[in-house]
Design a protein around this motif. Structure first.
Motif, PDB file in Angstrom:
ATOM      1  N   PHE A 191      13.782  54.227   2.364  1.00 12.54           N
ATOM      2  CA  PHE A 191      14.907  54.948   1.762  1.00 12.54           C
ATOM      3  C   PHE A 191      16.150  54.881   2.641  1.00 12.54           C
ATOM      4  O   PHE A 191      17.271  54.835   2.125  1.00 12.54           O
ATOM      5  N   VAL A 192      15.975  54.882   3.952  1.00 14.64           N
ATOM      6  CA  VAL A 192      17.132  54.786   4.850  1.00 14.64           C
ATOM      7  C   VAL A 192      17.830  53.443   4.681  1.00 14.64           C
ATOM      8  O   VAL A 192      19.066  53.363   4.570  1.00 14.64           O
ATOM      9  N   ILE A 193      17.044  52.361   4.638  1.00 13.87           N
ATOM     10  CA  ILE A 193      17.632  51.029   4.447  1.00 13.87           C
ATOM     11  C   ILE A 193      18.338  50.939   3.095  1.00 13.87           C
ATOM     12  O   ILE A 193      19.467  50.430   2.988  1.00 13.87           O
ATOM     13  N   VAL A 227       1.679  60.552   6.302  1.00 15.68           N
ATOM     14  CA  VAL A 227       1.585  59.113   6.042  1.00 15.68           C
ATOM     15  C   VAL A 227       2.642  58.666   5.032  1.00 15.68           C
ATOM     16  O   VAL A 227       3.301  57.631   5.206  1.00 15.68           O
ATOM     17  N   VAL A 228       2.827  59.451   3.971  1.00 10.57           N
ATOM     18  CA  VAL A 228       3.835  59.122   2.963  1.00 10.57           C
ATOM     19  C   VAL A 228       5.234  59.132   3.573  1.00 10.57           C
ATOM     20  O   VAL A 228       6.060  58.238   3.309  1.00 10.57           O
ATOM     21  N   GLY A 285      10.490  48.743  12.369  1.00 10.51           N
ATOM     22  CA  GLY A 285       9.941  50.097  12.316  1.00 10.51           C
ATOM     23  C   GLY A 285       9.214  50.387  11.019  1.00 10.51           C
ATOM     24  O   GLY A 285       8.163  51.036  11.023  1.00 10.51           O
ATOM     25  N   SER A 286       9.750  49.895   9.908  1.00 12.63           N
ATOM     26  CA  SER A 286       9.095  50.121   8.614  1.00 12.63           C
ATOM     27  C   SER A 286       7.759  49.401   8.512  1.00 12.63           C
ATOM     28  O   SER A 286       6.914  49.774   7.688  1.00 12.63           O
ATOM     29  N   PHE A 304      10.628  49.133  -9.974  1.00 14.26           N
ATOM     30  CA  PHE A 304       9.582  49.634 -10.869  1.00 14.26           C
ATOM     31  C   PHE A 304       8.382  50.137 -10.069  1.00 14.26           C
ATOM     32  O   PHE A 304       7.872  51.242 -10.323  1.00 14.26           O
ATOM     33  N   LEU A 305       7.930  49.364  -9.099  1.00 18.25           N
ATOM     34  CA  LEU A 305       6.764  49.757  -8.312  1.00 18.25           C
ATOM     35  C   LEU A 305       7.069  50.978  -7.444  1.00 18.25           C
ATOM     36  O   LEU A 305       6.291  51.933  -7.399  1.00 18.25           O
ATOM     37  N   SER A 306       8.215  50.936  -6.754  1.00 18.82           N
ATOM     38  CA  SER A 306       8.544  52.039  -5.852  1.00 18.82           C
ATOM     39  C   SER A 306       8.799  53.329  -6.622  1.00 18.82           C
ATOM     40  O   SER A 306       8.305  54.408  -6.243  1.00 18.82           O
TER      41      SER A 306
END
Length: 393
Positions: free
Chosen positions: A254-256, A245-246, A277-278, A204-206
């Motif tokens: 998104f990769v994970i 930045v985004v 890294g994230s 929901f948040l993402s």
């Protein structure tokens, strides 16, 4: 039922996520260097925005808030990872582990909120440049920021609230730090139920924040088509920093998620690398992006260091003649003291010194430029077009 009977009282956890790392010290030193640079860069950005009153504007308040969020995110977990890798200290007490879990996830939620509000700021600056300062004022930005922090705390409070009542069957965390998944897997319950709830909250948040950012840029693109070539260059410049930045924040996430959905099995080192890294990349990249691409912040840093250098040079120039006098051969009185009476008991042998020393404040015509160098006034702030004011030149 057997797991409930086998529950233990946990006073500390043991972090084993780095046990298979081939070069733990080298990795730990690398994380330490990145952590120090990120902390210094974000702290410098915050200090410059607070110090320079010309930067007390909505856009820079949002940049300052983002720097605070980056400090929270990287400072919550980096010391633990550095301690495990470099010093070999793998244990962490129960309460600090819960605090780390809360602060880490709070930083992650606030990062999405901060990027969303900054996207709104860019949209208003592009679509309504002349009404920008009437729509977004400093008090409104401050109130909005407080509300977002309260909402984020409300969402993240579910994590410790759902974990604390549960019994623990393990004291080993097979993760890099105290995340919600790590602590929940150490309990005696089936974690799937709680993971589903958390997945719903995260989705929901993402989804809402990322969709809002995308819609904001769709609006920006619409106004770009209606603008002249000169205005397009300004719009592109003012939005590029935010886009960088985004990208740095959402791409690792998104990769994970994509690899997990596709069923790609990652090794522990690969998953650790993506997770680290994230966390570290946005905190390291964000301050440099806004520092190098935002003219006002860059000028503020240059002016601050120029003032410090000028003050140090002026102080040295004022006191150096006195040092040369008292450290060398006998001579006349120090240049910045004016004798008022002769034959004073304070006189040195072979000197005629004043009985009462008063500071001599030379006028502009008699001032010694070596003692009293002229101060260099900083350039007056430029007056920008309302749209160009927020363009990163």
């Amino acid at each position: 039922m057997s797991l409930q009977n086998a529950s233990i009282k946990v006073t500390e956890f043991v972090i084993t996520g780095f046990d298979t790392t081939k070069y733990p010290v080298q990795v730990g030193v690398f994380i330490l260097i990145v952590f120090i640079v990120a902390v210094l860069a974000n702290t410098l950005n915050i200090f410059i925005i607070i110090y320079d009153k010309k930067l007390h504007k909505p856009m820079y308040l949002l940049i300052c808030n983002l720097a605070v969020v980056d400090l929270l995110s990287t400072s919550s977990v980096s010391p633990t990872m550095i301690g495990v890798l470099v010093t070999g200290v793998k244990s962490i007490s129960y309460v600090p582990c819960l605090i780390q879990m809360f602060t880490f996830h709070l930083g992650q939620v606030m990062e999405t909120f901060a990027l969303s509000v900054m996207a709104l700021d860019r949209l208003i600056a592009v679509s309504c440049p002349f009404q920008y300062h009437s729509y977004l004022t400093n008090p409104r930005i401050v109130v909005l920021t407080y509300i977002l922090w309260i909402v984020a705390c409300a969402f993240v409070s579910f994590y410790p609230a759902s974990v604390i009542p549960l019994r623990h069957c393990y004291s080993v965390l097979k993760y890099n730090f105290c995340s919600y998944a790590a602590v929940l897997r150490a309990t005696c319950v089936d974690p799937n139920y709680y993971f589903n709830i958390v997945a719903t909250i995260i989705f929901f948040l993402s989804f809402s924040t990322f969709s809002f950012i995308c819609l904001s840029y769709f609006g920006i693109i619409y106004f770009v088509k209606l603008s002249s070539n000169n205005d397009r260059m300004k719009i592109g410049s003012t939005c590029l920093s935010h886009l960088i930045v985004v990208t740095c924040y959402y791409v690792p996430i998104f990769v994970i998620a994509l690899l997990t959905r596709l069923g790609v099995v990652l090794t522990l080192e690969e998953r650790n690398g993506l997770n680290i890294g994230s966390i570290l990349i946005p905190s390291l990249v964000n301050p440099f992006v806004y520092c190098l691409r935002t003219k006002e912040i860059k000028n503020g840093i240059i002016n601050m260091f120029t003032k410090v250098a000028t003050s140090s040079g002026s102080a040295y120039a004022m006191f150096s003649p006195a040092v040369r006098h008292f450290g060398g051969r006998a001579g006349s009185c120090p240049p910045f003291w004016m004798p008022h009476q002769k034959h004073s008991p304070l006189a040195l042998p072979g000197h005629t010194a004043p009985e009462r020393l008063l500071p001599h404040h030379p006028t502009a015509s008699t001032a010694d430029p070596a003692l009293f160098p002229p101060t260099t006034a900083l350039s007056d702030p430029l007056i920008y077009h309302p749209l160009a004011l927020h363009c990163c030149q």
